[in-house]
Design a protein around this motif. Structure first.
Motif, PDB file in Angstrom:
ATOM      1  N   ALA A   1      -8.795 -23.050  11.096  1.00 48.22           N
ATOM      2  CA  ALA A   1      -7.927 -21.899  10.820  1.00 48.22           C
ATOM      3  C   ALA A   1      -7.190 -21.501  12.099  1.00 48.22           C
ATOM      4  O   ALA A   1      -7.714 -21.599  13.193  1.00 48.22           O
ATOM      5  CB  ALA A   1      -8.764 -20.731  10.325  1.00 48.22           C
ATOM      6  N   SER A   2      -5.965 -21.074  11.927  1.00 52.09           N
ATOM      7  CA  SER A   2      -5.202 -20.524  13.041  1.00 52.09           C
ATOM      8  C   SER A   2      -4.321 -19.409  12.476  1.00 52.09           C
ATOM      9  O   SER A   2      -4.042 -19.379  11.276  1.00 52.09           O
ATOM     10  CB  SER A   2      -4.368 -21.619  13.716  1.00 52.09           C
ATOM     11  OG  SER A   2      -3.477 -22.199  12.802  1.00 52.09           O
TER      12      SER A   2
ATOM     13  N   ARG B   1      -7.113 -25.086   4.508  1.00 51.36           N
ATOM     14  CA  ARG B   1      -7.105 -26.096   3.451  1.00 51.36           C
ATOM     15  C   ARG B   1      -8.441 -26.849   3.431  1.00 51.36           C
ATOM     16  O   ARG B   1      -9.041 -27.060   4.470  1.00 51.36           O
ATOM     17  CB  ARG B   1      -5.971 -27.087   3.655  1.00 51.36           C
ATOM     18  CG  ARG B   1      -4.614 -26.438   3.585  1.00 51.36           C
ATOM     19  CD  ARG B   1      -3.544 -27.503   3.452  1.00 51.36           C
ATOM     20  NE  ARG B   1      -2.229 -26.919   3.531  1.00 51.36           N
ATOM     21  CZ  ARG B   1      -1.554 -26.460   2.491  1.00 51.36           C
ATOM     22  NH1 ARG B   1      -2.085 -26.518   1.299  1.00 51.36           N
ATOM     23  NH2 ARG B   1      -0.353 -25.949   2.641  1.00 51.36           N
ATOM     24  N   ASP B   2      -8.832 -27.242   2.238  1.00 50.32           N
ATOM     25  CA  ASP B   2      -9.999 -28.099   2.067  1.00 50.32           C
ATOM     26  C   ASP B   2      -9.521 -29.490   1.670  1.00 50.32           C
ATOM     27  O   ASP B   2      -8.659 -29.628   0.804  1.00 50.32           O
ATOM     28  CB  ASP B   2     -10.921 -27.553   0.978  1.00 50.32           C
ATOM     29  CG  ASP B   2     -11.600 -26.267   1.401  1.00 50.32           C
ATOM     30  OD1 ASP B   2     -11.832 -26.092   2.607  1.00 50.32           O
ATOM     31  OD2 ASP B   2     -11.912 -25.445   0.524  1.00 50.32           O
ATOM     32  N   TRP B   3     -10.076 -30.516   2.317  1.00 45.00           N
ATOM     33  CA  TRP B   3      -9.726 -31.889   2.014  1.00 45.00           C
ATOM     34  C   TRP B   3     -10.931 -32.581   1.381  1.00 45.00           C
ATOM     35  O   TRP B   3     -12.051 -32.463   1.881  1.00 45.00           O
ATOM     36  CB  TRP B   3      -9.327 -32.648   3.277  1.00 45.00           C
ATOM     37  CG  TRP B   3      -8.039 -32.185   3.852  1.00 45.00           C
ATOM     38  CD1 TRP B   3      -6.787 -32.486   3.399  1.00 45.00           C
ATOM     39  CD2 TRP B   3      -7.864 -31.329   4.975  1.00 45.00           C
ATOM     40  NE1 TRP B   3      -5.841 -31.881   4.178  1.00 45.00           N
ATOM     41  CE2 TRP B   3      -6.480 -31.157   5.168  1.00 45.00           C
ATOM     42  CE3 TRP B   3      -8.726 -30.692   5.845  1.00 45.00           C
ATOM     43  CZ2 TRP B   3      -5.960 -30.377   6.184  1.00 45.00           C
ATOM     44  CZ3 TRP B   3      -8.202 -29.913   6.856  1.00 45.00           C
ATOM     45  CH2 TRP B   3      -6.832 -29.768   7.011  1.00 45.00           C
TER      46      TRP B   3
END
Length: 68
Positions: free
Chosen positions: A42-43, A49-51
């Motif tokens: 996170a930024s 996002r989940d991959w």
């Protein structure tokens, strides 16, 4: 490379994967493939996002993960 579990049973079977926990080589009969989601870092101002990913384990590590 041969499957470690099969060698312990006195058989010789070609390994198709390596356990992500212990590094043992395992054949198609002993490997467990499980779906996992990997979360991206996170930024500020970015969407998390989940991959989809894959996790391969041997029978011993699988049993340890499933034990209470």
């Amino acid at each position: 490379m041969n499957c470690y579990e099969c060698v312990q049973q006195g058989r010789s079977e070609v390994a198709v994967a390596v356990c992500y926990v212990c590094g043992a080589a395992v054949c198609v009969d002993h490997v467990r493939a499980e779906s996992k989601l990997l979360r991206g870092p996170a930024s500020p101002g970015k969407v998390i996002r989940d991959w989809p990913a894959r996790q391969l384990t041997c029978p011993v590590c699988r049993a340890a993960e499933e034990s209470p």
